[in-house]
Design a protein around this motif. Structure first.
Motif, PDB file in Angstrom:
ATOM      1  N   ARG A 103       0.918  -1.178  -0.092  1.00  0.00           N
ATOM      2  CA  ARG A 103      -0.083   0.141   0.099  1.00  0.00           C
ATOM      3  C   ARG A 103       0.703   1.308  -0.158  1.00  0.00           C
ATOM      4  O   ARG A 103       0.429   2.114  -0.431  1.00  0.00           O
ATOM      5  N   ARG A 110      -3.275   1.192  -5.109  1.00  0.00           N
ATOM      6  CA  ARG A 110      -2.955   1.202  -3.902  1.00  0.00           C
ATOM      7  C   ARG A 110      -3.983   0.840  -2.791  1.00  0.00           C
ATOM      8  O   ARG A 110      -3.703   0.505  -1.837  1.00  0.00           O
ATOM      9  N   VAL A 126      -6.079  -2.454   0.542  1.00  0.00           N
ATOM     10  CA  VAL A 126      -7.133  -1.927   1.674  1.00  0.00           C
ATOM     11  C   VAL A 126      -8.520  -2.522   1.587  1.00  0.00           C
ATOM     12  O   VAL A 126      -8.974  -2.810   2.656  1.00  0.00           O
TER      13      VAL A 126
END
Ligand SMILES: Cc1cc2nc3c(=O)[nH]c(=O)nc-3n(C[C@H](O)[C@H](O)[C@H](O)COP(=O)(O)O)c2cc1C
Ligand SMILES: C=C(O[C@@H]1CC(C(=O)O)=C[C@@H](OP(=O)(O)O)[C@H]1O)C(=O)O
Length: 366
Positions: A48, A332, A336
């Motif tokens: 990330r 990115r 998550v």
């Protein structure tokens, strides 16, 4: 600020701002005996962290995690696990102007409306940087799931108008694509599209897809704590997520019943479904097939173009945003989304352990 805690039995509280001293998380309710290390959690944070590719914000952060509590001799102790990542390259001068106006597509106006003032440096608490803490917690949840043979994999399904071709889908390809696309042909086309839009000082959005394998049937609590409702909440709580789907999602609204229903089938002692339009969830509980969900991510709000907005004195103004921004958030955000899904599954798996007297009796007899 209320609203920073997620979960009932596996509780996660994140804290910190993009340009504050650091970002952190407290995980409370993790069972004792799970093998965990900073090195293990770091592998998730590295997926990330910013500044890794030309499609990422140029802000470079190492995102080194430190475990402060709850782990002894490499194993969780059952007490709160606290983790911190210190911010290293804040450049708050980029934000001195925005204290006085509201950036389009950002949370500046809504935070000011709610609290009367805000930490305007880098979006403060509303920054995508807050997701560092979610990924650190998610790595713990993923380790628990792994020990139960439940696996969560997310990848980029589309970037702008370019979508993966499922006949070319190979999950092994994800790490070879800087956009985390499992179809390398689509990934190359998406890179061309993205570079074109970056040269025009614009940003791009896309869709992340997540597949969960190995989930037993019956996980999710009825009515208000349904599995799909909790997944939607967890995924929609990530900044820039603007849409959420399970299974055929919005497409199911235009399907007919005979096409949308998944027929059950029983063979060799196993009940399964012939299709999976439901995306692995029926009546708010897992049905034993793969859980499939998608998150729509909007194009990055901060673009290097002149934009119209309003300042604190209610004057219409033109602005040119400074700062180091992601031209696309999707790659990115893949880890998550995996993290948010894992946190939700672990919480509901733990809650499910209290659902049947016979199982509780069996547990306490031993
Ligand atoms: C991993 C990640 C990185 C992000 N990076 C940026 C960025 O560089 N620039 C930006 O304008 N927004 C970025 N965002 C999104 C904003 O934080 C978000 O759009 C904003 O706070 C408004 O929230 P909303 O889009 O949910 O309404 C990022 C989000 C995530 C999850
Ligand atoms: C730092 C990160 O992403 C940030 C997310 C973000 C936003 O507005 O969400 C804006 C940028 O922040 P800043 O202007 O403070 O550099 C990104 O760099 C990160 O994700 O670690």
């Amino acid at each position: 600020m209320a609203g920073s805690t997620l979960g009932t039995m596996f509780k996660v509280s994140t804290w910190g701002e993009s340009h504050g001293k650091g970002i952190g998380v407290v995980v409370d309710g993790c069972p004792a005996g799970l093998t965990i290390s900073e090195e293990y959690i770091q592998t998730y944070l590295n997926r990330r962290k910013p500044g890794q590719t030309k499609y990422s914000t140029p802000r470079k952060e190492d995102d080194y995690v430190e475990i402060l509590s709850g782990v002894f001799e490499g194993r969780t102790t059952g007490t709160p696990i606290s983790m911190v990542v210190m911010n290293q390259t804040q450049r708050s001068s980029d934000y001195s102007e925005i204290a006085n106006y509201y950036r389009p597509g950002h949370a500046d106006y809504t935070y000011d409306s709610k609290y009367g003032f805000r930490d305007y440096r880098g979006g403060g608490r509303s920054s995508g940087r807050e997701t560092t803490a979610r990924v650190a917690a998610g790595a713990i949840a993923l380790a628990i799931l792994d020990s139960l043979n439940i696996h969560v994999s997310a990848y980029t399904r589309s970037i702008g108008p370019i979508t993966i071709d499922y006949t070319n889908l190979n999950l092994q390809n994800i790490m070879q694509s800087s956009l985390y696309m499992p179809d390398l042909n689509a990934s190359a086309k998406a890179e061309d599209f993205l570079l074109e839009k970056m040269n025009e000082s614009n940003s791009v959005g896309g869709v992340i897809e997540c597949v969960v394998t190995g989930m037993p049937a019956g996980i999710g609590e009825p009515v208000f704590e349904k599995l799909d409702a909790n997944l939607a909440k967890a995924v929609m709580s990530v900044g820039a997520v603007k849409g959420f789907e399970i299974g055929d999602g919005f497409k199911s609204a235009s399907m007919l019943g005979d096409a949308n229903n998944d027929a059950f089938h029983y063979e060799d002692g196993t009940l399964s479904k012939e299709t999976n339009h439901a995306g692995g969830i029926l009546g708010g509980m897992s049905d034993g097939s793969n859980i499939i969900l998608r998150a729509a991510i909007k194009p990055t709000a901060s673009i290097a173009r002149t934009q119209h907005t309003v300042n604190k004195a209610n004057k219409n103004i033109e602005i040119n945003i400074k700062g180091r921004h992601d031209p696309i958030i999707v790659p990115r955000a893949v880890v998550v989304i995996e993290s948010m899904v894992a946190l939700t599954l672990v919480d509901l798996l733990l809650q499910n352990m209290a659902s049947r007297l016979d199982k509780i009796q069996e547990f306490y007899k031993n």
